[in-house]
Scaffold this active site. Structure first.
Site, PDB file in Angstrom:
ATOM      1  N   ASP A  36       0.843  -1.189   0.000  1.00 20.02           N
ATOM      2  CA  ASP A  36       0.000   0.000   0.000  1.00 20.02           C
ATOM      3  C   ASP A  36       0.879   1.240   0.000  1.00 20.02           C
ATOM      4  OD1 ASP A  36      -3.216   0.364   0.755  1.00 20.02           O
ATOM      5  OD2 ASP A  36      -1.990   2.128   1.227  1.00 20.02           O
ATOM      6  N   ASN A  89      -5.173  -4.397  -7.069  1.00 20.32           N
ATOM      7  CA  ASN A  89      -6.349  -3.756  -6.489  1.00 20.32           C
ATOM      8  C   ASN A  89      -6.195  -2.243  -6.328  1.00 20.32           C
ATOM      9  OD1 ASN A  89      -8.888  -3.641  -4.689  1.00 20.32           O
ATOM     10  ND2 ASN A  89      -7.288  -2.900  -3.319  1.00 20.32           N
ATOM     11  N   TYR A 153     -11.952   7.755 -14.890  1.00 17.50           N
ATOM     12  CA  TYR A 153     -12.024   6.493 -14.145  1.00 17.50           C
ATOM     13  C   TYR A 153     -12.473   5.345 -15.048  1.00 17.50           C
ATOM     14  CZ  TYR A 153     -13.247   3.252 -10.371  1.00 17.50           C
ATOM     15  OH  TYR A 153     -13.327   2.169  -9.540  1.00 17.50           O
ATOM     16  N   LYS A 157     -10.268   2.051 -16.157  1.00 17.26           N
ATOM     17  CA  LYS A 157     -10.727   0.702 -15.812  1.00 17.26           C
ATOM     18  C   LYS A 157     -11.039  -0.113 -17.064  1.00 17.26           C
ATOM     19  CE  LYS A 157     -10.383   0.865 -11.331  1.00 17.26           C
ATOM     20  NZ  LYS A 157      -9.406   0.010 -10.616  1.00 17.26           N
TER      21      LYS A 157
END
Length: 251
Positions: A36, A89, A153, A157
């Site tokens: 992260d 992710n 976005y 994606k």
């Protein structure tokens, strides 16, 4: 313990969907790497998994930076062994209409959501190809089909979906599967920051009228990671409460 001994790297895993995936994989016996941008939170999340008897480490990873990605994978392999499973992710969402989005917002969205998948997949695939085995699971979004104010976005994606298909074709001969999850509205701390009126509109657009849970996405990720999914590759699995089929447009 169907993932017993497998090493899984999950990016953006200090909270939300990523953390739920890390916990699900750990419950199946995997050794998990919580990568992260927030190192402290990643280490705290890993420590909680270890307290429950799992094997986990937390480390810093800026998925948009090649050097940082290479360093993270080297650290993960040194600590736990070669990576068997990668879950891409990490991502951000900047909602702006076409007349309002800035160059910086566009580039940052693409860098994290799309380039991050490329860099991490490249790092993981290098090791997986040599061993002729592996799982890559990309987290896209139902939004790749298009939605109001999500030009950057949705575009990023959509790139993740296309990358999934291309990687699946390229890596199939090495026994590596590459699949994609497309979550819809999932109950995460990030979503809960939305104003009440925004949440009301979002729920009205949902065919099922409710939010999904991070655990729903985690279970879907585990499905792709399981040994029994060895013949499944290049696929997109929606976890969206039906929104990929139909969504009532916002008023």
């Amino acid at each position: 313990m169907s993932l017993d001994g497998k090493v899984a790297v999950i990016t953006g895993a200090a909270s939300g969907i990523g953390l739920a995936i890390a916990e699900e994989f750990s419950s199946a016996g995997a050794k998990v790497v919580i990568a992260d941008i927030a190192k402290d939170r990643a280490e705290e999340a890993a420590a909680r998994i270890v307290e429950r008897g799992g094997a986990a480490i937390g480390l810093a990873a800026d998925v948009a930076d090649r050097a940082a990605v290479q360093a993270a994978f080297a650290e993960a392999e040194a600590a736990l062994g070669p990576v068997d499973i990668l879950v891409n992710n990490a991502g951000i969402s900047i909602d702006r209409g076409v007349r309002r989005i800035t160059d910086e917002e566009w580039q940052r969205t693409v860098a994290i959501n799309q380039t991050g998948v490329f860099l991490c997949s490249q790092a993981a695939a290098t090791s997986m190809i040599a061993r002729r085995t592996g799982r890559i699971i990309n987290v896209a979004s139902r939004a790749w089909l298009g939605w109001f104010g999500q030009l950057a976005y949705a575009s990023s994606k959509g790139g993740v979906v296309s990358a999934t298909r291309s990687l699946a074709i390229e890596l199939a001969k090495y026994g590596i599967t590459v699949n994609c999850l497309a979550p819809g509205l999932i109950d995460t701390p990030l979503l809960r920051r939305e104003a009440p009126e925004v949440m009301e509109r979002l729920l009205k657009a949902q065919p099922m009228g409710s939010l999904g849970a991070a655990e729903d996405v985690a279970w879907a990720a585990r499905f792709f990671a399981e040994p029994e999914a060895a013949a499944i590759t290049g696929q997109v699995l929606y976890v969206c409460g039906g929104k990929s089929l139909y969504a009532q447009p916002a008023a």
